[in-house]
Design an enzyme around this catalytic site. Structure first.
Site, mmCIF file in Angstrom:
data_model
loop_
_atom_site.group_PDB
_atom_site.id
_atom_site.type_symbol
_atom_site.label_atom_id
_atom_site.label_comp_id
_atom_site.label_asym_id
_atom_site.label_seq_id
_atom_site.Cartn_x
_atom_site.Cartn_y
_atom_site.Cartn_z
ATOM 1 N N CYS A 91 0.855 -1.183 0.000
ATOM 2 C CA CYS A 91 0.000 0.000 0.000
ATOM 3 C C CYS A 91 0.894 1.237 0.000
ATOM 4 O O CYS A 91 2.004 1.215 0.512
ATOM 5 C CB CYS A 91 -0.940 0.087 1.182
ATOM 6 S SG CYS A 91 -2.030 -1.316 1.357
ATOM 7 N N ARG A 99 3.487 -0.576 -4.833
ATOM 8 C CA ARG A 99 3.222 -0.927 -3.439
ATOM 9 C C ARG A 99 1.860 -1.586 -3.244
ATOM 10 O O ARG A 99 1.518 -2.004 -2.144
ATOM 11 C CB ARG A 99 3.258 0.330 -2.575
ATOM 12 C CG ARG A 99 4.582 1.012 -2.500
ATOM 13 C CD ARG A 99 5.572 0.026 -1.946
ATOM 14 N NE ARG A 99 6.787 0.681 -1.575
ATOM 15 C CZ ARG A 99 7.280 0.665 -0.338
ATOM 16 N NH1 ARG A 99 6.654 0.072 0.631
ATOM 17 N NH2 ARG A 99 8.420 1.246 -0.100
ATOM 18 N N TRP A 117 -3.211 -2.629 -1.415
ATOM 19 C CA TRP A 117 -3.017 -4.066 -1.556
ATOM 20 C C TRP A 117 -3.918 -4.683 -0.498
ATOM 21 O O TRP A 117 -3.671 -4.524 0.700
ATOM 22 C CB TRP A 117 -1.549 -4.433 -1.317
ATOM 23 C CG TRP A 117 -1.260 -5.888 -1.515
ATOM 24 C CD1 TRP A 117 -1.009 -6.529 -2.692
ATOM 25 C CD2 TRP A 117 -1.190 -6.898 -0.497
ATOM 26 N NE1 TRP A 117 -0.794 -7.868 -2.470
ATOM 27 C CE2 TRP A 117 -0.903 -8.118 -1.141
ATOM 28 C CE3 TRP A 117 -1.346 -6.891 0.886
ATOM 29 C CZ2 TRP A 117 -0.766 -9.319 -0.435
ATOM 30 C CZ3 TRP A 117 -1.214 -8.085 1.579
ATOM 31 C CH2 TRP A 117 -0.920 -9.288 0.916
ATOM 32 N N ASN A 165 -1.775 2.457 5.912
ATOM 33 C CA ASN A 165 -0.969 1.283 5.555
ATOM 34 C C ASN A 165 -0.767 0.474 6.822
ATOM 35 O O ASN A 165 -0.542 1.054 7.887
ATOM 36 C CB ASN A 165 0.422 1.687 5.054
ATOM 37 C CG ASN A 165 0.377 2.319 3.685
ATOM 38 O OD1 ASN A 165 -0.665 2.375 3.058
ATOM 39 N ND2 ASN A 165 1.528 2.806 3.236
ATOM 40 N N GLY A 166 -0.767 -0.842 6.696
ATOM 41 C CA GLY A 166 -0.560 -1.671 7.883
ATOM 42 C C GLY A 166 -1.832 -2.426 8.215
ATOM 43 O O GLY A 166 -2.753 -2.517 7.393
ATOM 44 N N GLU A 178 15.576 -19.711 -6.375
ATOM 45 C CA GLU A 178 15.350 -18.341 -6.809
ATOM 46 C C GLU A 178 14.812 -18.324 -8.247
ATOM 47 O O GLU A 178 13.931 -17.534 -8.582
ATOM 48 C CB GLU A 178 16.653 -17.530 -6.685
ATOM 49 C CG GLU A 178 16.641 -16.157 -7.305
ATOM 50 C CD GLU A 178 15.510 -15.241 -6.840
ATOM 51 O OE1 GLU A 178 14.826 -15.546 -5.845
ATOM 52 O OE2 GLU A 178 15.278 -14.219 -7.507
ATOM 53 N N LYS A 207 11.217 -16.636 -9.218
ATOM 54 C CA LYS A 207 11.063 -15.555 -10.197
ATOM 55 C C LYS A 207 10.084 -15.979 -11.276
ATOM 56 O O LYS A 207 9.245 -15.210 -11.714
ATOM 57 C CB LYS A 207 12.450 -15.261 -10.787
ATOM 58 C CG LYS A 207 12.688 -13.876 -11.210
ATOM 59 C CD LYS A 207 13.399 -12.983 -10.215
ATOM 60 C CE LYS A 207 12.715 -12.835 -8.896
ATOM 61 N NZ LYS A 207 13.547 -12.263 -7.883
ATOM 62 N N GLU A 224 6.456 -16.140 -9.978
ATOM 63 C CA GLU A 224 6.013 -14.817 -9.557
ATOM 64 C C GLU A 224 5.457 -13.987 -10.717
ATOM 65 O O GLU A 224 4.443 -13.316 -10.572
ATOM 66 C CB GLU A 224 7.248 -14.126 -8.969
ATOM 67 C CG GLU A 224 7.003 -12.961 -8.102
ATOM 68 C CD GLU A 224 8.317 -12.442 -7.511
ATOM 69 O OE1 GLU A 224 9.414 -12.887 -7.900
ATOM 70 O OE2 GLU A 224 8.229 -11.568 -6.651
ATOM 71 N N HIS A 233 13.610 -39.499 -5.491
ATOM 72 C CA HIS A 233 12.926 -39.911 -4.257
ATOM 73 C C HIS A 233 11.451 -39.536 -4.272
ATOM 74 O O HIS A 233 10.799 -39.531 -3.233
ATOM 75 C CB HIS A 233 13.625 -39.305 -3.034
ATOM 76 C CG HIS A 233 15.025 -39.815 -2.856
ATOM 77 N ND1 HIS A 233 15.301 -41.118 -2.508
ATOM 78 C CD2 HIS A 233 16.231 -39.213 -3.011
ATOM 79 C CE1 HIS A 233 16.617 -41.287 -2.447
ATOM 80 N NE2 HIS A 233 17.206 -40.138 -2.754
ATOM 81 N N LYS A 285 5.215 -4.691 -3.918
ATOM 82 C CA LYS A 285 6.588 -4.505 -3.444
ATOM 83 C C LYS A 285 6.559 -4.233 -1.941
ATOM 84 O O LYS A 285 5.688 -3.509 -1.472
ATOM 85 C CB LYS A 285 7.208 -3.312 -4.179
ATOM 86 C CG LYS A 285 8.713 -3.188 -4.045
ATOM 87 C CD LYS A 285 9.436 -4.149 -4.933
ATOM 88 C CE LYS A 285 10.932 -3.973 -4.920
ATOM 89 N NZ LYS A 285 11.603 -5.157 -5.492
HETATM 90 C C1 F6R Z 1 10.826 -11.795 -5.163
HETATM 91 C C2 F6R Z 1 10.709 -10.738 -4.199
HETATM 92 C C3 F6R Z 1 10.309 -11.063 -2.792
HETATM 93 C C4 F6R Z 1 11.219 -10.299 -1.831
HETATM 94 C C5 F6R Z 1 10.765 -10.507 -0.381
HETATM 95 C C6 F6R Z 1 11.674 -9.787 0.602
HETATM 96 O O1 F6R Z 1 11.257 -11.340 -6.407
HETATM 97 O O2 F6R Z 1 10.956 -9.618 -4.523
HETATM 98 O O3 F6R Z 1 10.334 -12.428 -2.528
HETATM 99 O O4 F6R Z 1 12.518 -10.752 -2.031
HETATM 100 O O5 F6R Z 1 9.456 -10.068 -0.218
HETATM 101 O O6 F6R Z 1 11.694 -8.421 0.350
HETATM 102 P P1 F6R Z 1 12.835 -7.509 0.938
HETATM 103 O O7 F6R Z 1 14.109 -7.892 0.285
HETATM 104 O O8 F6R Z 1 12.411 -6.119 0.638
HETATM 105 O O9 F6R Z 1 12.875 -7.786 2.426
#
Ligand code: F6R
Length: 605
Positions: free
Chosen positions: A2, A27, A72, A98-99, A479, A483, A486, A502, A600
């Site tokens: 948010c 956000r 969000w 926010n929160g 990872e 990605k 996601e 297994h 984000k």
């Molecule tokens: C994946 C991604 C998330 C962040 C996670 C931690 O591409 O961006 O999995 O890595 O939410 O975020 P930070 O690094 O901001 O603590």
């Protein structure tokens, strides 16, 4: 998660708020809204994107004070009613938040019992009613009184028709930054929404509030005792928050990796003594020697790169190290040891799960350092020391350049820890040479993008994929799968190559491709053996590997990456997986910077 913006000054607020919201949209992007105070309080809000809100904004939506929000969803679906701002019954108070308000259910019940008609499913709406029902004299007192009734985390901004000359804001767990302009004041949850207008900013701390008027701001604690916060100049290029010529932030950030890598290494490599200099750790050599264990905490991609970091530390410094999901850590009443170095890793420095883990460690007397990108963020401030990642602003939800710099940050840490122990000066120099070559090698991989785009076209057609790797390669696979799922929304499952037989080998078929991480190292033969088992069952294979690794007879699509030192190879093996995910998502026509259901910076538990 948010975004909040606010403006009070001499200009019309709505266009500025909408512009700020567009910059904060990563956000949260399920709905957006604004409130302005002109001849009265007016609110416009809508499910969908900021551009939908802009298009629908009523004519003459005028007023020189206003607040805005991009959401969000946590409480209730993304619809017009649940969008912020929320107002009281009389339409005099508007709140953006926010929160999460943890005791929202009981507050909703209390208000309903008192005859209040709650119209949304949100936790935030109670705040507007609590403020409206306060009999206190000033707006500051009313907001403080309402906040005293709520438990949870918040960044809030409040407009009140009775007090048209001010915006009152408060912070507890969700960042708020005040921007000082010329006869105007801004507020936002993120620097990126402010830098177009001003680079003179003041950060609020948890438990603090502020009043913004057109001519200035005052800060105080929630008991309304004054606290002095001075605005300072931040050194930031507003253009770094723009996608520029790129059609997505993710692509821009992917391509920025060589330059970002140079920044995190700059001034930190000591070629003469084959070590790293990390002044921000606040630990001398003697203290460093006393570390018996390293525990890394992060979430999502930061957790996976934490696993890469743990390998680096074990290999270079021979200190037992492991990584754990910060979101789980504090719930198992962790044992905090005085000779363990705890490392919190986070791009945003705001991730609530990581922040709460840091607080738990500190409460129990542990030493914790941060590998953090955002300077002055909550995690950075909470830690005993740390390494800033200098990746620059990362806007795309999918983390790329910050992750690469996290790996390099771990390499620097491992080098410094190793060199006060058994890592020889020759080995230190060998690693420094490899680190110095890294930006060029990152560029080399990016230059091979066209081939990766072709491979990605094929992968994008599969409903389900495996990503596999072993030991150093396993977090790379994790990872890669993260990605891919996601942004492409394909089911991508990471597995240790050694574990396939297994169980999950049962899923391999011509419809389920495997992306395998196969560096040229001590495990290559075993890795290639597993590839034969997959190929024998008709599973299509994409192999990220080094030139010279013999894959004859397997019929794979191969992606060769440049060699580094073995310990450092994982990050070079990760970059093609970023590009595969990007191009698969693009082939599928997805909104790459704003993947569905995500946002984000995860600031809610
Ligand atoms: C994946 C991604 C998330 C962040 C996670 C931690 O591409 O961006 O999995 O890595 O939410 O975020 P930070 O690094 O901001 O603590």
């Amino acid at each position: 998660m948010c975004g909040i913006v606010g403006y009070i000054g001499t200009q019309q607020a709505a266009p500025l708020l909408l512009e700020g919201l567009a910059r904060l949209e990563h956000r949260g992007y399920d709905s957006a809204g604004v409130a302005v105070l002109g001849s009265g309080l007016r609110v416009a809000k809508k499910a969908g994107r900021v551009r939908d809100l802009s298009e629908d904004l009523p004519k003459r939506f005028t007023g020189k004070a206003g607040i805005g929000h991009t959401r969000w969803a946590t409480h209730g679906p993304a619809n017009d009613v649940n969008a912020h701002p929320h107002v009281d019954g009389k339409g005099e108070v508007a709140v953006v938040h926010n929160g999460i308000i943890d005791n929202a259910a009981s507050l909703r019940q209390r208000l309903t019992d008192e005859g209040v008609d709650l119209v949304s499913d949100t936790d935030t709406e109670v705040l507007a009613h609590l403020i409206a029902r306060s009999a206190a004299e000033t707006l500051e007192e009313r907001v403080a009184e309402a906040l005293a009734a709520i438990e949870g985390t918040y960044g809030v901004a409040v407009l009140h028709a009775e007090f048209p000359d001010r915006i009152v804001v408060a912070r507890n767990g969700s960042p708020l930054i005040i921007g000082v302009g010329d006869r105007e004041m801004h507020v936002a949850s993120d620097l990126g929404a402010l830098v177009r207008y001003t680079t003179t900013v003041a950060h609020l701390d948890d438990g603090e509030m502020a009043t913004l008027t057109a001519t200035g701001f005052t800060t105080y604690r929630q008991d309304l005792t004054r606290v002095q916060r001075t605005a300072t100049q931040v050194d930031v290029d507003p253009a770094s928050y723009d996608a520029g010529e790129h059609d997505s932030f993710m692509r821009k950030e992917l391509l920025e990796q060589p330059a970002a890598a140079e920044r995190v290494l700059r001034g930190r490599l000591d070629e003469r003594f084959g070590t790293a200099h990390l002044g921000g750790l606040n630990m001398d050599a003697r203290e460093t020697r006393e570390i018996r264990r390293v525990k890394i905490l992060g979430c999502g991609s930061a957790y996976y790169v934490g696993q890469m970091g743990a390998s680096l530390i074990e290999e270079l410094a021979r200190i037992p190290a492991d990584a754990e999901a910060a979101s789980e850590f504090r719930y198992r009443n962790p044992i905090i040891e005085h000779d363990t170095l705890y490392v919190a890793v986070s791009q945003s420095g705001e991730t609530i799960d990581t922040l709460l883990a840091v607080q738990e460690i500190r409460r129990k007397g542990g030493r914790v350092i941060g590998l953090v990108n955002v300077v002055g963020s909550a995690i950075a401030r909470e830690c005993d020391g740390g390494i800033y990642l200098h990746a620059g602003p990362e806007v795309a939800v999918a983390s790329t350049k910050a992750l690469t710099n996290m790996f390099l940050g771990f390499a620097l840490l491992a080098l410094q820890l190793g060199r006060v122990r058994d890592l020889s000066i020759a080995d230190g120099k060998r690693l420094i040479a490899a680190l110095t070559a890294m930006p060029g090698q990152l560029q080399e991989i990016l230059d091979g993008e066209e081939h990766l785009a072709e491979v990605a076209q094929g992968l994008a057609q599969a409903e389900s994929l495996f990503f596999v790797g072993r030991v150093r390669g396993f977090p790379v696979a994790r990872e890669g799968a993260q990605k891919f799922k996601e942004i492409s929304y394909r089911h991508a499952e990471a597995y240790q190559t050694s574990e396939l037989k297994h169980g999950p080998l049962a899923l391999i078929s011509t419809a389920v491709p495997t992306v395998a991480v196969v560096p040229d190292d001590e495990l290559t033969d075993r890795n290639v053996g597993a590839l034969h088992e997959i190929a024998a069952r008709g599973g299509p294979l994409v192999v990220v590997t080094h030139a010279g690794v013999d894959l004859a007879g397997l019929g794979v699509q191969r992606v060769d990456v440049p060699r580094s030192e073995r310990e450092l190879d994982p990050i070079l093996l990760t970059i093609p997986l970023q590009l595969l995910a990007f191009h698969a998502a693009q082939a599928l026509g997805h909104d790459i910077d704003k993947p569905r259901n995500l946002a984000k910076s995860v600031t809610v538990e």
